[in-house]
Design a protein around this motif. Structure first.
Motif, short mmCIF file in Angstrom:
data_model
loop_
_atom_site.label_atom_id
_atom_site.label_comp_id
_atom_site.label_asym_id
_atom_site.label_seq_id
_atom_site.Cartn_x
_atom_site.Cartn_y
_atom_site.Cartn_z
N VAL A 26 35.00 32.66 42.84
CA VAL A 26 34.14 33.22 41.80
C VAL A 26 33.00 32.26 41.48
O VAL A 26 31.86 32.68 41.27
N THR A 38 34.57 36.43 30.94
CA THR A 38 33.53 37.41 31.21
C THR A 38 34.02 38.80 30.84
O THR A 38 35.16 39.16 31.11
N GLN A 64 37.82 38.04 39.36
CA GLN A 64 37.35 37.76 38.00
C GLN A 64 38.29 38.35 36.97
O GLN A 64 38.59 37.74 35.94
#
Length: 292
Positions: free
Chosen positions: A10, A92, A69
């Protein structure tokens, strides 16, 4: 495959190259490159195409990045859940929002929420399309109107009133409709699927659907509002889109004795996000803001 391999992958995706990712992670470029190669070998697919100037992500790489993620965010939330660090949201958060509502209403709310949680990063897509929340890696989607059948969890955030209105110039020339049947003699600017379903109106227990016609069909409320203000016909839209035009007199409501069905705003999210602290905070925050 190790959780650290996901973090490295990532980081490479976000940084755009091995060197920048290695610096952010305080690792050697060679180590980062080896771990990515090992990750690809364990998966049996190529995630990144490498050349001397830049990296490009394969289709499989994009899919894996979204899931990686999500896994990292879930691990972080799990750690926060047992360490009592709920006050500091991290990670996120990918959010899909209808275009008109996002611009006119949600923008200041997101700014306020992020100012309260500086460790959180929002990735917002403004679009009127129905996204594949799970397949495209969204944590949540806000949707206005009837919800399609799905396995997603839905939480109601608010209700929006809709109105029928037109410009003074149009109404002066065509006359104001006095009954729903009068709409059949008017130019009606229609939003998306209304071109097939017609306009649904209620008066107490009475319900009527009018198969209206007109010179324009669009999937964006602002475009229809502007067309109505230019005198092209009548519109049926959420009040939040036309409120400034109504206040200034650029548009005038008609058929006030007949009420279009209100629209419900819902937050949709996958089953695996139902215990997410970020989801819970976002929903509670938006419910409070929209109620006021």
């Amino acid at each position: 495959m190790q959780i650290d391999d996901l973090r490295i992958y990532v980081a490479v995706i976000n940084a755009g190259n091995f060197t920048a990712a290695a610096e952010q992670l305080m690792l050697s470029k060679q180590y980062v490159s080896r771990r990515i190669a090992a990750l690809e070998a364990s998966l049996g697919v190529r995630l990144l195409n490498r050349n001397t100037r830049k990296l490009s992500i394969t289709d499989s790489g994009h899919v894996f990045a979204r899931h990686a993620q999500r896994i990292l965010d879930d691990v972080q939330e799990a750690a926060q859940a047992v360490s009592g660090q709920h006050q500091s949201l991290q990670g996120t958060f990918r959010l899909s929002v209808p275009l008109s509502f996002g611009i006119s209403h949600l923008s200041p709310f997101i700014a306020e929420f992020l100012s309260q949680h500086p460790g959180l990063q929002f990735q917002v897509e403004l679009a009127d399309r129905y996204v594949d929340v799970v397949g495209e890696g969204f944590d949540m989607a806000l949707r206005i109107g009837t919800l399609p059948d799905s396995s997603l969890i839905a939480k109601r955030l608010g209700v929006f009133r809709r109105v029928i209105c037109g410009s003074p110039a149009y109404l002066q020339g065509a006359g104001a409709p006095r009954t729903p049947e009068d709409l059949l003699n008017h130019a009606c600017l229609r939003y998306g699927r209304e071109s097939q379903t017609g306009w649904e109106l209620f008066q107490g227990d009475r319900r009527i659907v009018m198969a209206v016609q007109g010179p324009m069909i669009a999937n964006n409320g602002e475009m229809l509002r502007d067309a109505a203000m230019a005198g092209l016909g009548l519109i049926l839209l959420p009040e939040f889109i036309v409120a400034p035009a109504l206040a200034s007199g650029a548009l005038i409501t008609v058929l006030e004795g007949w009420q279009p069905a209100s629209l419900t705003l819902n937050a949709l999210y996958p089953q695996h996000r139902q215990r997410s602290e970020v989801n819970r905070r976002v929903i509670a925050f938006l419910q409070k803001k929209l109620a006021s």
